[in-house]
Design an enzyme around this catalytic site. Structure first.
Site, mmCIF file in Angstrom:
data_model
loop_
_atom_site.group_PDB
_atom_site.id
_atom_site.type_symbol
_atom_site.label_atom_id
_atom_site.label_comp_id
_atom_site.label_asym_id
_atom_site.label_seq_id
_atom_site.Cartn_x
_atom_site.Cartn_y
_atom_site.Cartn_z
ATOM 1 N N LYS A 195 0.830 -1.211 0.000
ATOM 2 C CA LYS A 195 0.000 0.000 0.000
ATOM 3 C C LYS A 195 0.865 1.262 0.000
ATOM 4 O O LYS A 195 2.095 1.166 0.031
ATOM 5 C CB LYS A 195 -0.961 -0.051 1.195
HETATM 6 C C1 LIG Z 1 -5.590 -4.195 0.697
HETATM 7 C C2 LIG Z 1 -7.055 -3.972 0.744
HETATM 8 C C3 LIG Z 1 -7.821 -4.332 1.868
HETATM 9 C C4 LIG Z 1 -7.269 -5.139 3.003
HETATM 10 O O1 LIG Z 1 -6.227 -4.535 3.672
HETATM 11 P P1 LIG Z 1 -5.434 -5.397 4.760
HETATM 12 O O2 LIG Z 1 -4.664 -4.354 5.514
HETATM 13 O O3 LIG Z 1 -4.550 -6.344 4.009
HETATM 14 O O4 LIG Z 1 -6.414 -6.094 5.605
HETATM 15 C C5 LIG Z 1 -9.155 -3.976 1.899
HETATM 16 N N1 LIG Z 1 -9.735 -3.341 0.864
HETATM 17 C C6 LIG Z 1 -9.047 -3.010 -0.245
HETATM 18 C C7 LIG Z 1 -9.751 -2.284 -1.341
HETATM 19 C C8 LIG Z 1 -7.695 -3.348 -0.355
HETATM 20 O O5 LIG Z 1 -7.014 -3.055 -1.471
#
Ligand SMILES: *Cc1c(COP(=O)(O)O)cnc(C)c1O
Length: 398
Positions: A195
């Site tokens: 991210k």
């Molecule tokens: C990455 C992601 C998540 C989940 O995030 P985590 O921190 O891995 O639980 C949820 N929604 C979207 C749209 C994502 O891209």
């Protein structure tokens, strides 16, 4: 001659992050403690929110956000089909029904589709800021007020993004519209490895509500009345009460050690991402058979993803062949997302191919190009040239 691999996404971890992690490890306090508090305070300030509570993932944060809103069996929660599986999974965990809706050509949920899906059982809507571009928040919050539903923003892609001058997660927009309605806005971010900023795994909830923030904080550590750090520190005591059955969703100081420094570098990361995205826009402008993302002028795009969509009706190449061709040139890509309604877990709930045509067409041609702060300008140009080359030679418009 094989050229250097261009990865799809890699974390940018600096020396400050490494030293802070080592400091945690050497301090003797490696779980939730002072660094988590410091990270939460810095994050609340960054997005200008009353409360920021760190979690061990965005998924955990989304789950608890719905939980503190009282979502449970018999309730419906509106979720765009174009998202990661977690957004709807957490609704199912609570025994409620995720009601899927279509998106627009930018991948973001359509306010009209949301309104069309509202019933008397609808408890909340979960807009997802696809690729880092904020959704039509004004329209969505207006619908929430009109129909009496809560808003839980899945801001996994949108840390650092802004809508009409308000940072996503700021309580400047939604709650202003929700003021006096008894409705709430909860926004959840992800710090997963790929991210815009990372704590390896981690997430953050922000809200204006004192009451929901307190309950959220309690539920993420077993439902205990005081967190372990307070209990074991000199200022705390051994006594605690469990007010309701909680979860084990807390962030650790080792994770927060990364977050404290990643947050300081976030705007710089986004600036680089946006610059590489601009390079793609320029290099790929007017490429036959390729649709580029459109960035809306009233929002600050966090440039988490650079999704291009192949016009399959006009190309002699399939999306999968296109991905393989890039792979042969040592360029890694990804696809965001397989629409939720095409997964067996939601087909088993009655959804079918054909239910959401915009999302299906988008998915059929979508490829996310490499985008991360370590992507060099030269490599972005190499990616764009490869895309043009494949479409002109192998692809060719028909
Ligand atoms: C990455 C992601 C998540 C989940 O995030 P985590 O921190 O891995 O639980 C949820 N929604 C979207 C749209 C994502 O891209």
């Amino acid at each position: 001659m094989t050229e250097e691999n261009i990865p799809f996404a890699v974390p940018a971890i600096g020396q400050d992050e490494i030293e802070e992690v080592v400091d945690s490890l050497e301090s003797g306090w490696i779980t939730t403690g002072p660094k988590v508090r410091q990270f939460e305070e810095a994050f609340a300030e960054y997005v200008n929110a009353e409360h920021a509570v760190a979690t061990n993932s965005c998924t955990a944060g989304l789950h608890l956000a719905l939980k503190v809103l009282g979502v449970g069996p018999g309730d419906e929660v509106i979720v765009p089909t174009m998202t990661f599986c977690a957004t709807a999974n957490v609704v199912l965990h609570l025994g409620a029904d995720p009601v899927l809706v279509d998106v627009g050509p930018d991948g973001n949920v359509l306010p009209e589709a949301v309104e069309g899906a509202i019933t008397e059982d609808t408890k909340a809507v979960m807009p997802v800021h696809y690729a880092g571009q904020p959704c039509d928040l004004k329209e969505i919050y207006a619908l929430a007020t009109k129909h009496g539903i809560h808003v839980v923003e899945d801001a996994a892609h949108a840390v650092g993004a802004a809508y009409r001058g308000h940072k996503v997660g700021t309580d400047a927009l939604g709650p202003t519209l929700l003021e006096g309605t008894g409705l709430h806005s909860l926004v959840v971010f992800s710090f997963y490895a790929n991210k815009n900023m990372t704590t390896s795994e981690g997430g953050m909830l922000v809200t204006r509500s004192d009451e929901l923030a307190d309950r959220f904080r309690r539920l993420l550590l077993h439902g205990m009345s005081e967190d372990a750090w307070m209990r074991y520190s000199d200022r705390g005591s051994w006594y605690y009460e469990v007010t309701e059955a909680g979860y084990k969703y807390n962030m650790t100081d080792v994770q927060a050690a990364l977050g404290i420094h990643q947050l300081r570098r976030l705007d710089r990361f986004i600036e680089i991402r946006r610059r590489r995205a601009e390079t793609y826009m320029e290099e790929l402008a007017n490429t036959d058979g390729l649709r580029l993302p459109r960035w809306k002028p009233d929002r600050h795009h966090a440039a988490h993803l650079f999704p291009v969509v192949l016009d399959l009706d006009r190309l002699a190449i399939s999306r999968d062949q296109f991905i393989n061709e890039l792979d042969d040139r040592n360029i890694s890509t990804s696809v965001h997302f397989i629409p939720l309604h095409l997964h067996p877990v939601h087909r088993d709930r009655g959804y079918r191919e054909g239910d959401f045509p915009v999302a299906e067409r988008f998915y059929a041609g979508e490829v996310s190009l490499p985008l991360h702060p370590k992507l060099t300008e030269e490599n972005a140009i190499r990616v764009a040239q490869a895309v043009r080359d494949i479409l002109e030679t192998g692809g060719g418009t028909v």
